[in-house]
Motif scaffolding. Structure first.
Motif, PDB file in Angstrom:
ATOM      1  N   SER A 109       0.798  -1.206  -0.129  1.00 28.12           N
ATOM      2  CA  SER A 109       0.172   0.118   0.032  1.00 28.12           C
ATOM      3  C   SER A 109       0.957   1.354   0.002  1.00 28.12           C
ATOM      4  CB  SER A 109      -0.929   0.033   1.295  1.00 28.12           C
ATOM      5  OG  SER A 109      -1.822  -1.238   1.088  1.00 28.12           O
ATOM      6  N   ARG A 110       2.087   1.391   0.670  1.00 29.45           N
ATOM      7  CA  ARG A 110       2.782   2.500   0.817  1.00 29.45           C
ATOM      8  C   ARG A 110       3.437   2.837  -0.398  1.00 29.45           C
ATOM      9  NH1 ARG A 110       7.809   2.188   1.379  1.00 29.45           N
ATOM     10  NH2 ARG A 110       7.859   0.117   2.276  1.00 29.45           N
ATOM     11  N   ALA A 113       0.980   4.477  -2.741  1.00 30.75           N
ATOM     12  CA  ALA A 113       0.822   5.637  -2.576  1.00 30.75           C
ATOM     13  C   ALA A 113       1.847   6.591  -3.217  1.00 30.75           C
ATOM     14  CB  ALA A 113       0.725   5.817  -0.881  1.00 30.75           C
ATOM     15  N   GLN A 114       3.331   5.921  -3.063  1.00 34.00           N
ATOM     16  CA  GLN A 114       4.335   6.790  -3.602  1.00 34.00           C
ATOM     17  C   GLN A 114       4.185   6.791  -5.043  1.00 34.00           C
ATOM     18  OE1 GLN A 114       7.660   4.667  -2.418  1.00 34.00           O
ATOM     19  NE2 GLN A 114       7.555   5.149  -0.412  1.00 34.00           N
ATOM     20  N   LYS A 142      -0.725   1.707   6.446  1.00 34.09           N
ATOM     21  CA  LYS A 142       0.571   2.315   6.622  1.00 34.09           C
ATOM     22  C   LYS A 142       1.057   3.320   5.635  1.00 34.09           C
ATOM     23  CE  LYS A 142       2.229  -0.064  10.002  1.00 34.09           C
ATOM     24  NZ  LYS A 142       2.817   0.286  11.279  1.00 34.09           N
ATOM     25  N   GLU A 143       0.047   3.465   4.465  1.00 33.96           N
ATOM     26  CA  GLU A 143       0.615   4.594   3.355  1.00 33.96           C
ATOM     27  C   GLU A 143       0.059   5.740   3.900  1.00 33.96           C
ATOM     28  OE1 GLU A 143      -3.952   3.624   3.381  1.00 33.96           O
ATOM     29  OE2 GLU A 143      -2.228   2.346   3.757  1.00 33.96           O
TER      30      GLU A 143
END
Length: 209
Positions: A109-110, A113-114, A142-143
């Protein structure tokens, strides 16, 4: 060269064109790959075997077992548990049991987002395509809220909402999730509508250390 002694075909026998799985062989297959991926310390506990039993039943679409476990093939999987409970490992080690059409890519997920921060909404094109693979959103929560040239986007919310809108299309790819957040924490992070969507979209499986 294949480094493994066991192949997925060793976990079942064909009887009248029907795959009959041997649970002990399934666990041996998982154990072998677990040691190769995570190290020789990897050992299946009785609790982990119970969880793998559920995940394998879902992967091979064993309707009788799934009914006894209250799992629905019309829903994806939501693996929920604290950090270090093995959620990602469970999803990685059961991938081989899925037929090609239902197999999934694991996307952190992180990192999604990046990607949005770099590329914008174009990151959704391959995910939302009707012929796209199933995906597993790993480590949801966690994102960060992503920004692309000033445009903000809650990437995970948008993905879940999209799959929610397609929930009555049985041919549409399934969505799976792993998260260390509790249902209450998911609602606090993403809102009440998100929690309601999660209830409809996923079979919830709790992972414990």
């Amino acid at each position: 060269m294949n480094p493994y002694k066991l192949k997925i075909t060793d976990t079942y026998t064909l009887v009248n064109q029907t795959k009959m799985y041997d649970l002990d062989q399934c666990f041996a297959f998982i154990q072998e790959r677990g040691k190769a991926i995570f190290g020789y310390h990897f050992t299946l506990t009785s609790r982990q075997k119970e969880l793998f039993y559920k995940l394998i039943a879902y992967a091979i679409d064993d309707q009788k077992v799934m009914a006894s476990l209250k799992l629905s093939s019309n829903k994806g999987l939501l693996l929920m548990g604290e950090e270090g409970s093995g959620k990602t490992a469970f999803m990685r080690l059961t991938q081989s049991f899925y037929p090609h059409k239902k197999n999934y890519d694991i996307k952190v997920s992180r990192l999604l987002a990046q990607d949005f921060s770099c590329k914008g909404y174009e990151i959704f094109t391959p995910i939302f395509a009707p012929n796209a693979k199933c995906i597993c959103l790993d480590n949801v929560g966690k994102e960060f809220i992503a920004k692309h040239y000033g445009t903000s986007c809650d990437v995970i919310y948008d993905i879940v909402e999209h799959f929610y809108e397609q929930r009555y299309d049985a041919s549409y790819p399934k969505l799976h999730i792993t998260t260390a957040l509790s249902p209450t924490e998911l609602e606090k992070r993403y809102g009440k509508k998100f929690r309601n969507m999660v209830k409809e979209l996923f079979n919830v499986i709790v992972c414990e250390r």
